[in-house]
Design a protein around this motif. Structure first.
Motif, PDB file in Angstrom:
ATOM      1  N   ASN A 168       0.351  -1.132  -0.080  1.00 12.04           N
ATOM      2  CA  ASN A 168       0.237   0.245   0.267  1.00 12.04           C
ATOM      3  C   ASN A 168       0.894   0.931  -0.055  1.00 12.04           C
ATOM      4  O   ASN A 168       1.574   1.358   1.304  1.00 12.04           O
ATOM      5  N   GLN A 169       0.418   2.058  -1.185  1.00 16.60           N
ATOM      6  CA  GLN A 169       1.489   3.474  -0.705  1.00 16.60           C
ATOM      7  C   GLN A 169       1.589   4.095  -0.216  1.00 16.60           C
ATOM      8  O   GLN A 169       2.331   4.748   0.365  1.00 16.60           O
ATOM      9  N   GLU A 170       0.047   4.324   0.532  1.00 15.74           N
ATOM     10  CA  GLU A 170      -0.076   5.424   1.353  1.00 15.74           C
ATOM     11  C   GLU A 170       0.367   5.276   2.437  1.00 15.74           C
ATOM     12  O   GLU A 170       0.451   6.243   3.540  1.00 15.74           O
ATOM     13  N   ALA A 171      -0.085   3.647   2.897  1.00 11.82           N
ATOM     14  CA  ALA A 171       1.119   3.419   4.111  1.00 11.82           C
ATOM     15  C   ALA A 171       2.428   3.245   4.219  1.00 11.82           C
ATOM     16  O   ALA A 171       3.280   4.151   5.008  1.00 11.82           O
ATOM     17  N   LEU A 172       2.847   3.463   2.423  1.00 11.15           N
ATOM     18  CA  LEU A 172       4.678   3.620   2.967  1.00 11.15           C
ATOM     19  C   LEU A 172       5.230   4.922   3.071  1.00 11.15           C
ATOM     20  O   LEU A 172       5.523   5.079   4.112  1.00 11.15           O
ATOM     21  N   GLN A 173       3.999   6.068   2.813  1.00 10.44           N
ATOM     22  CA  GLN A 173       3.766   7.179   2.504  1.00 10.44           C
ATOM     23  C   GLN A 173       4.255   7.501   3.600  1.00 10.44           C
ATOM     24  O   GLN A 173       4.708   8.731   4.899  1.00 10.44           O
ATOM     25  N   ALA A 174       3.026   7.299   5.092  1.00  9.44           N
ATOM     26  CA  ALA A 174       2.517   7.229   6.298  1.00  9.44           C
ATOM     27  C   ALA A 174       3.605   6.973   7.330  1.00  9.44           C
ATOM     28  O   ALA A 174       4.148   7.715   7.861  1.00  9.44           O
ATOM     29  N   ALA A 175       4.698   5.411   6.244  1.00  9.64           N
ATOM     30  CA  ALA A 175       5.343   5.439   7.878  1.00  9.64           C
ATOM     31  C   ALA A 175       6.639   6.317   7.088  1.00  9.64           C
ATOM     32  O   ALA A 175       7.522   6.271   8.166  1.00  9.64           O
ATOM     33  N   GLU A 176       7.007   6.804   5.874  1.00  7.48           N
ATOM     34  CA  GLU A 176       8.166   7.637   5.792  1.00  7.48           C
ATOM     35  C   GLU A 176       7.774   8.571   6.460  1.00  7.48           C
ATOM     36  O   GLU A 176       9.463   9.813   6.652  1.00  7.48           O
ATOM     37  N   ALA A 177       6.984   9.214   7.015  1.00  2.00           N
ATOM     38  CA  ALA A 177       6.074  10.295   7.131  1.00  2.00           C
ATOM     39  C   ALA A 177       6.965  10.160   8.928  1.00  2.00           C
ATOM     40  O   ALA A 177       7.300  11.034  10.113  1.00  2.00           O
ATOM     41  N   GLY A 178       6.294   9.066   9.331  1.00  4.60           N
ATOM     42  CA  GLY A 178       6.522   8.974  10.930  1.00  4.60           C
ATOM     43  C   GLY A 178       6.179   9.765  12.374  1.00  4.60           C
ATOM     44  O   GLY A 178       6.380  10.026  13.239  1.00  4.60           O
ATOM     45  N   VAL A 179       5.097  10.302  11.335  1.00  2.00           N
ATOM     46  CA  VAL A 179       3.854  11.199  11.804  1.00  2.00           C
ATOM     47  C   VAL A 179       2.626  10.534  12.974  1.00  2.00           C
ATOM     48  O   VAL A 179       2.302   9.622  11.954  1.00  2.00           O
ATOM     49  N   PHE A 180       2.319  10.122  14.429  1.00  2.00           N
ATOM     50  CA  PHE A 180       1.502   9.715  14.836  1.00  2.00           C
ATOM     51  C   PHE A 180       0.369  10.972  15.760  1.00  2.00           C
ATOM     52  O   PHE A 180       0.820  11.564  15.934  1.00  2.00           O
ATOM     53  N   ALA A 181      -0.697  10.110  15.591  1.00  2.00           N
ATOM     54  CA  ALA A 181      -1.901  11.166  16.989  1.00  2.00           C
ATOM     55  C   ALA A 181      -1.491  11.213  17.890  1.00  2.00           C
ATOM     56  O   ALA A 181      -0.121  10.229  18.664  1.00  2.00           O
ATOM     57  N   LEU A 182      -1.401  12.322  19.025  1.00  2.00           N
ATOM     58  CA  LEU A 182      -0.562  11.859  20.090  1.00  2.00           C
ATOM     59  C   LEU A 182      -1.613  11.176  21.285  1.00  2.00           C
ATOM     60  O   LEU A 182      -0.793  10.579  22.483  1.00  2.00           O
ATOM     61  N   ASP A 183      -2.337  11.329  21.340  1.00  2.00           N
ATOM     62  CA  ASP A 183      -3.413  10.133  21.931  1.00  2.00           C
ATOM     63  C   ASP A 183      -2.771   8.617  21.665  1.00  2.00           C
ATOM     64  O   ASP A 183      -3.643   7.958  22.873  1.00  2.00           O
ATOM     65  N   ARG A 184      -1.738   8.603  21.175  1.00  2.00           N
ATOM     66  CA  ARG A 184      -1.983   6.620  21.060  1.00  2.00           C
ATOM     67  C   ARG A 184      -0.584   6.432  21.487  1.00  2.00           C
ATOM     68  O   ARG A 184       0.286   5.628  21.627  1.00  2.00           O
ATOM     69  N   VAL A 185       0.322   8.068  21.961  1.00  2.00           N
ATOM     70  CA  VAL A 185       1.746   7.942  22.680  1.00  2.00           C
ATOM     71  C   VAL A 185       1.793   6.933  24.004  1.00  2.00           C
ATOM     72  O   VAL A 185       2.716   6.437  24.205  1.00  2.00           O
ATOM     73  N   PRO A 186       0.472   7.439  24.538  1.00  2.00           N
ATOM     74  CA  PRO A 186       0.973   6.616  25.926  1.00  2.00           C
ATOM     75  C   PRO A 186       0.691   4.769  25.610  1.00  2.00           C
ATOM     76  O   PRO A 186       1.434   4.067  26.407  1.00  2.00           O
TER      77      PRO A 186
END
Length: 279
Positions: free
Chosen positions: A143-161
């Motif tokens: 999935n190219q969109e998934a790969l782009q998200a992985a390369e960006a390395g950005v996640f929602a703050l509420d997932r951090v805990p």
């Protein structure tokens, strides 16, 4: 793909024809995925994308390339957490890493990397264990969109805990906050974590070996394949591993009952980590 028979329902025939069209038009092959899983995902896609039938979805797919990424969002698994199943990463840290230390250089393949949670987990673990500098990581997905998200390395703050708890339980030796910056409800992981990473489009179903790996981590992917496809992928992993290399699978996955079972031996049985048999 299993041949269509007169016993198949109209819905199953439509689904099989849709998957055939997806393969012939775009070379994404889901034809040997477990039908129960595919049917559930496609039903969700049809409902949310507001198609009257799978035949209508197939028509759009054949004539509108913009339909492909929309459909792949439903067909590929995009849900994960960093250091998901912490005991798995603890086992990598405590049992696999000591063997990997003996190599002057390393190659690690995160197969089916989705949006990157497992990749960043592994890179952080290798940095904490002093192996990052000598390691080249391959992060692949169809999935190219998934790969782009992985390369960006950005996640929602509420997932951090959850990420933080998992990291600590995995035996983390630093604070996870050392690796990201938070702003505007999101966290961005440091670019340095990607300096030794190659992101690549790769299908476990149709593509070939592309390197000799010391560790392959492919978790919660095989559960969606039928037995023939599982055999194909496990053969690919076997051919991709260096002598006495390691393979990590998901909690519900196993090399047992595969025709390649004898090419692997249990290494950390509880965490489904295997070692390639030395011939």
């Amino acid at each position: 793909m299993t041949p269509i028979t007169h016993m198949d329902s109209a819905e199953e025939i439509e689904i099989r024809l849709l998957l055939e069209a997806l393969f012939l038009r775009y070379h994404y092959d889901f034809r040997n995925y477990a039908m129960s899983s595919i049917k559930r995902r496609l039903r969700q896609a049809r409902q949310q994308l507001e198609f009257a039938s799978f035949s209508a979805m197939q028509d759009r797919l054949l004539h509108d390339p913009n339909m492909l990424p929309q459909l792949l969002r439903y067909l590929t698994v995009q849900v994960s957490d960093m250091f998901r199943d912490p005991d798995y990463f603890r086992a990598i840290r405590e049992h696999v890493v000591p063997h990997l230390r003996t190599y002057p250089s390393l190659k690690v393949w995160i197969a089916g990397c989705s949006s990157g949670e497992e990749l960043y987990s592994m890179v952080i673990l290798f940095r904490e264990e002093g192996l990052e500098e000598r390691t080249l990581f391959y992060a692949t997905d169809i999935n190219q969109e998934a790969l782009q998200a992985a390369e960006a390395g950005v996640f929602a703050l509420d997932r951090v805990p959850t990420f933080t708890t998992n990291h600590r339980q995995s035996g983390g030796k630093t604070s996870l906050s050392d690796y990201y910056q938070a702003a505007y409800g999101r966290v961005s992981f440091d670019k340095s974590l990607r300096r030794n990473v190659v992101f690549s489009d790769h299908s476990l179903v149709t593509d070939a070996v592309f390197g000799e790996m010391h560790l392959i981590s492919c978790r919660n992917v095989l559960i969606y394949f039928d037995q023939d496809l599982k055999d194909r992928v496990l053969g690919l992993f076997n051919n991709s591993l260096a002598r006495r290399g390691f393979l990590g699978l998901g909690a519900k996955e196993s090399v047992r009952f595969s025709k390649h079972a004898t090419t692997f031996t249990d290494f950390v049985q509880a965490e489904k980590i295997y070692q390639k048999v030395s011939l």
